[in-house]
Design an enzyme around this catalytic site. Structure first.
Site, PDB file in Angstrom:
ATOM      1  N   ARG A  67       0.911  -1.300  -0.205  1.00  0.00           N
ATOM      2  CA  ARG A  67       0.212   0.058   0.063  1.00  0.00           C
ATOM      3  C   ARG A  67       1.029   1.278   0.054  1.00  0.00           C
ATOM      4  NH1 ARG A  67      -5.129  -1.522   0.401  1.00  0.00           N
ATOM      5  NH2 ARG A  67      -5.772  -3.372   1.424  1.00  0.00           N
TER       6      ARG A  67
ATOM      7  N   TYR B 194      -5.740  -3.921 -10.033  1.00  0.00           N
ATOM      8  CA  TYR B 194      -5.338  -4.259 -11.554  1.00  0.00           C
ATOM      9  C   TYR B 194      -6.517  -3.338 -12.446  1.00  0.00           C
ATOM     10  CZ  TYR B 194      -2.484  -7.960  -9.641  1.00  0.00           C
ATOM     11  OH  TYR B 194      -1.697  -8.729  -8.970  1.00  0.00           O
TER      12      TYR B 194
END
Length: 228
Positions: free
Chosen positions: A148, A186
């Site tokens: 992250r 994605y």
């Protein structure tokens, strides 16, 4: 210089070509990925197999065969080299010092206080519909303390950029259907997730039973499907 266990202020990420010195870390990272994906029962990789398959002699040019990339983090700026595929600066000043309790187990063989935080393995495939080679990303993984922070995006962007630069028609990979965070990530990068496609696989005994059948005379019914 030993790898630090905490990072603060700034850190520098480098995605670079791996070499045989990285095999122990690649092995450990693959095992961590298998644990995350709840697939440790399928894990059979060894240092010897990884070294012989990823780093044969002579070794093909990067991205023309199996290519392993390593993500290293450094507490100080590192000069780019011929092995650098991508890099970025991380600003950690707005948060508490980043603790990496595994840093001592993942010192980069490149030294300089670098710590290995992830890896990518990819290799060429081919699209008959496009009549162009493509690049298949077998694995992309970042250790938990470094997630992250934009590193997965940097890694995948660097691989996709290299594929585009050398004229490949596409980059593709698989994602587990329960990993919605990865699917969202994605799709946010512009990838299309094909829900109508299924993976077909022969491995182990199911594969071994076909040894020596290539010269047989028995006619087999063709299912008629194809991977374009």
């Amino acid at each position: 210089m030993a790898a630090p266990t905490t990072f603060s202020g700034e850190a520098w990420a480098e995605l670079r070509l791996a070499d045989a010195r990285d095999v122990p870390h690649i092995h450990s990272l693959i095992h961590q990925m298998a644990e995350f994906e709840l697939l440790t029962d399928l894990f059979a990789a060894t240092h010897e197999l990884l070294a012989s398959t990823l780093f044969p002699t002579p070794q093909p040019a990067p991205f023309t065969s199996f290519t392993a990339l390593i993500l290293d983090l450094s507490p100080s700026p590192a000069s780019a080299s011929a092995d650098t595929v991508g890099s970025r600066r991380l600003d950690l000043s707005a948060s508490s010092p980043l603790a990496d309790p595994e840093a001592a187990a993942f010192p980069s063989p490149r030294g300089g206080g670098r710590v290995t935080a992830g890896f990518v393995i990819c290799f060429p495939n081919y699209s008959t519909f496009l009549a162009k080679p493509g690049l298949y990303v077998e694995d992309i993984f970042v250790r938990a303390p470094w997630r992250r922070r934009g590193l997965g995006r940097m890694m995948l962007s660097a691989v996709a950029g290299r594929a585009a630069e050398i004229g490949m028609g596409r980059v593709e990979w698989c994602v587990l259907d329960w990993n919605q965070n990865a699917i969202d990530f994605y799709e946010g990068m512009g990838a299309e997730v094909f829900k109508q496609w299924r993976i077909c696989r022969l491995t182990g005994a199911a594969l071994d039973k076909y040894k020596g059948t290539g010269t047989g005379s028995q006619e087999e019914e063709d299912a008629g499907g194809k991977a374009q």
